[in-house]
Design a protein around this motif. Structure first.
Motif, PDB file in Angstrom:
ATOM      1  N   CYS A  71      -0.654   1.315  -1.853  1.00  0.00           N
ATOM      2  CA  CYS A  71      -1.318   0.905  -1.803  1.00  0.00           C
ATOM      3  C   CYS A  71      -1.779   2.308  -0.741  1.00  0.00           C
ATOM      4  O   CYS A  71      -2.834   3.066  -0.434  1.00  0.00           O
ATOM      5  N   ALA A  72      -0.599   2.513  -0.050  1.00  0.00           N
ATOM      6  CA  ALA A  72      -0.464   3.640   0.475  1.00  0.00           C
ATOM      7  C   ALA A  72      -0.839   4.813   0.401  1.00  0.00           C
ATOM      8  O   ALA A  72      -0.879   5.603   1.146  1.00  0.00           O
ATOM      9  N   TYR A  73      -0.179   4.874  -0.419  1.00  0.00           N
ATOM     10  CA  TYR A  73      -0.025   6.286  -1.113  1.00  0.00           C
ATOM     11  C   TYR A  73      -1.717   6.432  -2.024  1.00  0.00           C
ATOM     12  O   TYR A  73      -1.992   8.059  -1.450  1.00  0.00           O
ATOM     13  N   LEU A  74      -2.656   5.699  -2.123  1.00  0.00           N
ATOM     14  CA  LEU A  74      -3.784   5.802  -2.420  1.00  0.00           C
ATOM     15  C   LEU A  74      -5.008   6.313  -1.103  1.00  0.00           C
ATOM     16  O   LEU A  74      -5.512   7.196  -1.037  1.00  0.00           O
ATOM     17  N   ALA A  75      -4.590   5.654  -0.123  1.00  0.00           N
ATOM     18  CA  ALA A  75      -5.091   5.247   1.063  1.00  0.00           C
ATOM     19  C   ALA A  75      -4.503   7.183   1.584  1.00  0.00           C
ATOM     20  O   ALA A  75      -5.612   8.252   1.963  1.00  0.00           O
ATOM     21  N   ASP A  76      -3.347   7.013   1.407  1.00  0.00           N
ATOM     22  CA  ASP A  76      -3.332   8.881   2.558  1.00  0.00           C
ATOM     23  C   ASP A  76      -3.980  10.260   1.179  1.00  0.00           C
ATOM     24  O   ASP A  76      -4.069  11.156   1.270  1.00  0.00           O
ATOM     25  N   ALA A  77      -3.580   9.923  -0.223  1.00  0.00           N
ATOM     26  CA  ALA A  77      -4.224  10.838  -1.213  1.00  0.00           C
ATOM     27  C   ALA A  77      -5.382  10.371  -0.882  1.00  0.00           C
ATOM     28  O   ALA A  77      -6.587  12.392  -1.190  1.00  0.00           O
ATOM     29  N   PHE A  78      -6.129  10.124  -1.039  1.00  0.00           N
ATOM     30  CA  PHE A  78      -7.748  10.011  -0.720  1.00  0.00           C
ATOM     31  C   PHE A  78      -8.040   9.836   0.631  1.00  0.00           C
ATOM     32  O   PHE A  78      -8.946   8.572   1.134  1.00  0.00           O
ATOM     33  N   PRO A  79      -8.400  10.001   1.728  1.00  0.00           N
ATOM     34  CA  PRO A  79      -7.977  10.145   3.158  1.00  0.00           C
ATOM     35  C   PRO A  79      -9.894   9.956   3.340  1.00  0.00           C
ATOM     36  O   PRO A  79      -9.985   9.085   4.483  1.00  0.00           O
ATOM     37  N   GLN A  80     -10.374  10.631   2.313  1.00  0.00           N
ATOM     38  CA  GLN A  80     -12.388  10.098   2.200  1.00  0.00           C
ATOM     39  C   GLN A  80     -12.625   9.115   2.285  1.00  0.00           C
ATOM     40  O   GLN A  80     -13.856   8.421   2.747  1.00  0.00           O
TER      41      GLN A  80
END
Length: 211
Positions: A71-80
């Motif tokens: 979850c943390a990774y995806l939130a940062d990978a797709f900041p939009q």
């Protein structure tokens, strides 16, 4: 083109990551691993996740396991998608705090309850979670009369904790409290949460028809 592959089973914590994937709104490929055929213990999958558990994602060749980490990774990978405060925002503090409160104390205390382990007062002082009462009272204070945990917008921390609360209350591993029910239900009504449930519920129904 971005490559995003999601390894899961619809009757697992993979449902948390499914919701996260639906929130970020990016195309992804789902690979369902079946328990009964030993898919999670195959050499190919163990090369990705030596624990032999789901979920796992592979994003442009980067392997990430563990729900909170994904979850943390995806939130940062797709900041939009707006699912995490900006990197240098002070809101990053409560965001990380509660995201990993879910991955730490909540996961530990629920696991202990399932295992029917009741720590003595002496043991509580050396355990990361202390006791069920400590964890639930702390969490209740965090979510009571609050729509979200970090700032004014929904984040991956809310997704993660709402998932745990919903799952735990449904299966009796977390005590039902009005603050928990209100908080979890609010977020479970999000369109992405509903889409995720529909997808995984359909996969469960399909598997049942094929058995």
């Amino acid at each position: 083109m971005t490559s995003l592959v999601f390894y899961t089973n619809p009757m697992s914590r993979g449902r948390i990551v499914r919701w996260m994937l639906e929130e970020i709104g990016q195309p992804y490929e789902t690979r369902v691993l079946r328990w009964e055929t030993g898919d999670t213990k195959s050499p190919d999958y163990l090369a990705l996740n030596p624990m032999g558990k789901v979920p796992t994602i592979v994003h442009d060749g980067v392997v990430v396991t563990e729900c909170a980490a994904i979850c943390a990774y995806l939130a940062d990978a797709f900041p939009q998608a707006g699912l995490a405060p900006p990197v240098h925002s002070p809101l990053r503090g409560p965001y990380y705090r509660w995201l990993f409160f879910g991955a730490g104390p909540i996961e530990q205390v629920v696991g202990a309850k399932v295992a029917q382990f009741e720590p003595t007062p002496e043991q509580q002082s050396s355990l990361g979670y202390g006791s069920m009462a400590h964890v639930l009272n702390t969490l209740e204070t965090a979510v009571a009369d609050r729509a979200v945990l970090a700032g004014e917008t929904f984040t991956a921390a809310d997704l993660y904790l709402a998932s745990h609360l919903s799952w735990g209350m449904n299966f009796g591993t977390i005590e039902k409290r009005p603050a928990f029910e209100t908080y979890a239900e609010r977020h479970l009504q999000r369109p992405a949460a509903r889409r995720a449930d529909e997808i995984d519920d359909a996969l469960i129904a399909e598997a049942q028809q094929n058995t």
